[in-house]
Motif scaffolding. Structure first.
Motif, PDB file in Angstrom:
ATOM      1  N   LYS A 253      35.358 -55.806  24.427  1.00 33.63           N
ATOM      2  CA  LYS A 253      36.458 -55.495  25.351  1.00 33.63           C
ATOM      3  C   LYS A 253      35.895 -55.449  26.753  1.00 33.63           C
ATOM      4  CE  LYS A 253      39.732 -54.051  22.300  1.00 33.63           C
ATOM      5  NZ  LYS A 253      41.036 -54.586  22.189  1.00 33.63           N
ATOM      6  N   ASP A 254      36.743 -55.682  27.743  1.00 30.62           N
ATOM      7  CA  ASP A 254      36.275 -55.601  29.125  1.00 30.62           C
ATOM      8  C   ASP A 254      36.554 -54.222  29.730  1.00 30.62           C
ATOM      9  OD1 ASP A 254      38.995 -55.731  29.409  1.00 30.62           O
ATOM     10  OD2 ASP A 254      39.009 -57.489  30.715  1.00 30.62           O
ATOM     11  N   HIS A 255      36.799 -53.251  28.845  1.00 30.54           N
ATOM     12  CA  HIS A 255      37.054 -51.887  29.289  1.00 30.54           C
ATOM     13  C   HIS A 255      36.557 -50.903  28.226  1.00 30.54           C
ATOM     14  CE1 HIS A 255      40.513 -52.968  26.792  1.00 30.54           C
ATOM     15  NE2 HIS A 255      40.585 -51.700  26.511  1.00 30.54           N
ATOM     16  N   ILE A 256      36.444 -49.653  28.622  1.00 25.89           N
ATOM     17  CA  ILE A 256      36.082 -48.595  27.681  1.00 25.89           C
ATOM     18  C   ILE A 256      37.320 -48.241  26.865  1.00 25.89           C
ATOM     19  CG2 ILE A 256      35.350 -46.181  27.493  1.00 25.89           C
ATOM     20  CD1 ILE A 256      33.755 -46.620  30.077  1.00 25.89           C
ATOM     21  N   VAL A 257      37.151 -48.077  25.565  1.00 28.90           N
ATOM     22  CA  VAL A 257      38.245 -47.706  24.673  1.00 28.90           C
ATOM     23  C   VAL A 257      38.268 -46.173  24.577  1.00 28.90           C
ATOM     24  CG1 VAL A 257      39.167 -47.885  22.333  1.00 28.90           C
ATOM     25  CG2 VAL A 257      37.985 -49.848  23.371  1.00 28.90           C
ATOM     26  N   THR A 258      39.403 -45.584  24.896  1.00 33.29           N
ATOM     27  CA  THR A 258      39.536 -44.130  24.823  1.00 33.29           C
ATOM     28  C   THR A 258      40.250 -43.761  23.532  1.00 33.29           C
ATOM     29  OG1 THR A 258      39.692 -44.069  27.226  1.00 33.29           O
ATOM     30  CG2 THR A 258      40.301 -42.073  26.052  1.00 33.29           C
ATOM     31  N   SER A 259      39.626 -42.850  22.788  1.00 30.33           N
ATOM     32  CA  SER A 259      40.154 -42.445  21.487  1.00 30.33           C
ATOM     33  C   SER A 259      40.257 -40.935  21.397  1.00 30.33           C
ATOM     34  CB  SER A 259      39.233 -42.941  20.366  1.00 30.33           C
ATOM     35  OG  SER A 259      39.152 -44.336  20.369  1.00 30.33           O
ATOM     36  N   VAL A 260      41.035 -40.491  20.420  1.00 28.92           N
ATOM     37  CA  VAL A 260      41.183 -39.065  20.127  1.00 28.92           C
ATOM     38  C   VAL A 260      40.839 -38.840  18.663  1.00 28.92           C
ATOM     39  CG1 VAL A 260      42.882 -38.458  21.885  1.00 28.92           C
ATOM     40  CG2 VAL A 260      43.658 -39.463  19.755  1.00 28.92           C
ATOM     41  N   VAL A 261      40.253 -37.678  18.380  1.00 31.88           N
ATOM     42  CA  VAL A 261      39.925 -37.306  17.005  1.00 31.88           C
ATOM     43  C   VAL A 261      40.349 -35.864  16.786  1.00 31.88           C
ATOM     44  CG1 VAL A 261      38.058 -36.936  15.336  1.00 31.88           C
ATOM     45  CG2 VAL A 261      38.014 -38.949  16.815  1.00 31.88           C
ATOM     46  N   ALA A 262      40.952 -35.610  15.624  1.00 33.15           N
ATOM     47  CA  ALA A 262      41.422 -34.271  15.272  1.00 33.15           C
ATOM     48  C   ALA A 262      40.440 -33.601  14.320  1.00 33.15           C
ATOM     49  CB  ALA A 262      42.800 -34.367  14.608  1.00 33.15           C
ATOM     50  N   VAL A 263      39.901 -32.473  14.755  1.00 31.76           N
ATOM     51  CA  VAL A 263      39.091 -31.632  13.879  1.00 31.76           C
ATOM     52  C   VAL A 263      40.083 -30.626  13.306  1.00 31.76           C
ATOM     53  CG1 VAL A 263      37.124 -30.070  13.706  1.00 31.76           C
ATOM     54  CG2 VAL A 263      37.079 -31.975  15.360  1.00 31.76           C
ATOM     55  N   ILE A 264      40.582 -30.933  12.109  1.00 25.59           N
ATOM     56  CA  ILE A 264      41.662 -30.143  11.506  1.00 25.59           C
ATOM     57  C   ILE A 264      41.045 -29.083  10.594  1.00 25.59           C
ATOM     58  CG2 ILE A 264      43.789 -30.210  10.162  1.00 25.59           C
ATOM     59  CD1 ILE A 264      43.895 -33.262  10.827  1.00 25.59           C
ATOM     60  N   VAL A 265      41.283 -27.827  10.945  1.00 24.05           N
ATOM     61  CA  VAL A 265      40.738 -26.705  10.183  1.00 24.05           C
ATOM     62  C   VAL A 265      41.912 -25.896   9.636  1.00 24.05           C
ATOM     63  CG1 VAL A 265      39.267 -24.650  10.270  1.00 24.05           C
ATOM     64  CG2 VAL A 265      38.728 -26.635  11.720  1.00 24.05           C
ATOM     65  N   ASP A 266      41.902 -25.682   8.303  1.00 27.39           N
ATOM     66  CA  ASP A 266      42.999 -24.925   7.693  1.00 27.39           C
ATOM     67  C   ASP A 266      42.720 -23.418   7.755  1.00 27.39           C
ATOM     68  OD1 ASP A 266      41.263 -24.274   5.580  1.00 27.39           O
ATOM     69  OD2 ASP A 266      42.321 -25.493   4.095  1.00 27.39           O
ATOM     70  N   ASP A 267      43.631 -22.624   7.221  1.00 25.84           N
ATOM     71  CA  ASP A 267      43.514 -21.160   7.281  1.00 25.84           C
ATOM     72  C   ASP A 267      42.315 -20.626   6.506  1.00 25.84           C
ATOM     73  OD1 ASP A 267      45.743 -20.989   8.898  1.00 25.84           O
ATOM     74  OD2 ASP A 267      47.131 -20.584   7.237  1.00 25.84           O
ATOM     75  N   ASP A 268      41.772 -21.417   5.579  1.00 24.25           N
ATOM     76  CA  ASP A 268      40.603 -21.002   4.803  1.00 24.25           C
ATOM     77  C   ASP A 268      39.292 -21.482   5.419  1.00 24.25           C
ATOM     78  OD1 ASP A 268      42.195 -19.739   2.847  1.00 24.25           O
ATOM     79  OD2 ASP A 268      42.515 -21.654   1.818  1.00 24.25           O
ATOM     80  N   GLY A 269      39.362 -22.112   6.598  1.00 25.46           N
ATOM     81  CA  GLY A 269      38.154 -22.590   7.259  1.00 25.46           C
ATOM     82  C   GLY A 269      37.653 -23.919   6.733  1.00 25.46           C
ATOM     83  N   GLN A 270      38.477 -24.622   5.961  1.00 24.43           N
ATOM     84  CA  GLN A 270      38.106 -25.943   5.470  1.00 24.43           C
ATOM     85  C   GLN A 270      38.452 -26.996   6.521  1.00 24.43           C
ATOM     86  OE1 GLN A 270      38.731 -26.258   0.875  1.00 24.43           O
ATOM     87  NE2 GLN A 270      40.604 -25.483   1.785  1.00 24.43           N
TER      88      GLN A 270
END
Length: 147
Positions: A8-25
């Motif tokens: 690509k001729d540009h930087i690709v911007t991405s998002v990532v979800a660190v999904i933590v449930d109520d039990d810490g998983q």
């Protein structure tokens, strides 16, 4: 310095979800596509032009694992340049998220497997350096950094 060729001729911007449930998983997904095919990561993807960051994160999570999430805080920003012929330059925004519900329905085209992993078991999963680094910020016992 020699010029490096990128796909690509540009930087690709991405998002990532660190999904933590109520039990810490944490929700981990085993990638079915490159980059990181066969490794465990968190759900996420590219931000579309004009798309708000939080909307992109929620869309990507829904597309990959069929979950609705509440987006909390920005954990960190990570830069990644893929090795080899791919030569993509990514800026990845990692956000802490909590699931509205925990029933996973993963997209088998992108994700081989998805599972809730107890924090004590995270160290045993094959994951990219960036994934391990970010999880170490959420769960300090995973951090292998010298401070």
């Amino acid at each position: 310095m020699a010029d490096k060729t990128f796909k690509k001729d540009h930087i690709v911007t991405s998002v990532v979800a660190v999904i933590v449930d109520d039990d810490g998983q944490v929700l981990l997904t085993k990638r079915n596509v490159t980059p990181f095919k066969g490794e465990w990561v968190m759900p996420g993807g590219k931000i579309d032009l004009g798309e708000p960051i939080v909307a992109a994160l929620q869309r990507e999570v829904m597309e990959e694992v069929g979950l609705q999430v509440e987006v909390e805080d920005l954990i960190d920003v990570f830069e990644h340049v893929t090795p080899g012929e791919d030569n993509y330059h990514f800026i990845i925004l990692y956000y802490l998220c909590h699931p509205i519900y925990c029933d996973i329905d993963h997209n088998r085209d992108e994700v081989e497997e998805a599972r809730w992993v107890p924090r004590g078991e995270l160290a045993g999963y094959k994951m990219p350096e960036g994934t391990r680094f970010i999880l170490g910020k959420v769960f300090p016992e995973l951090c292998s950094c010298e401070t």
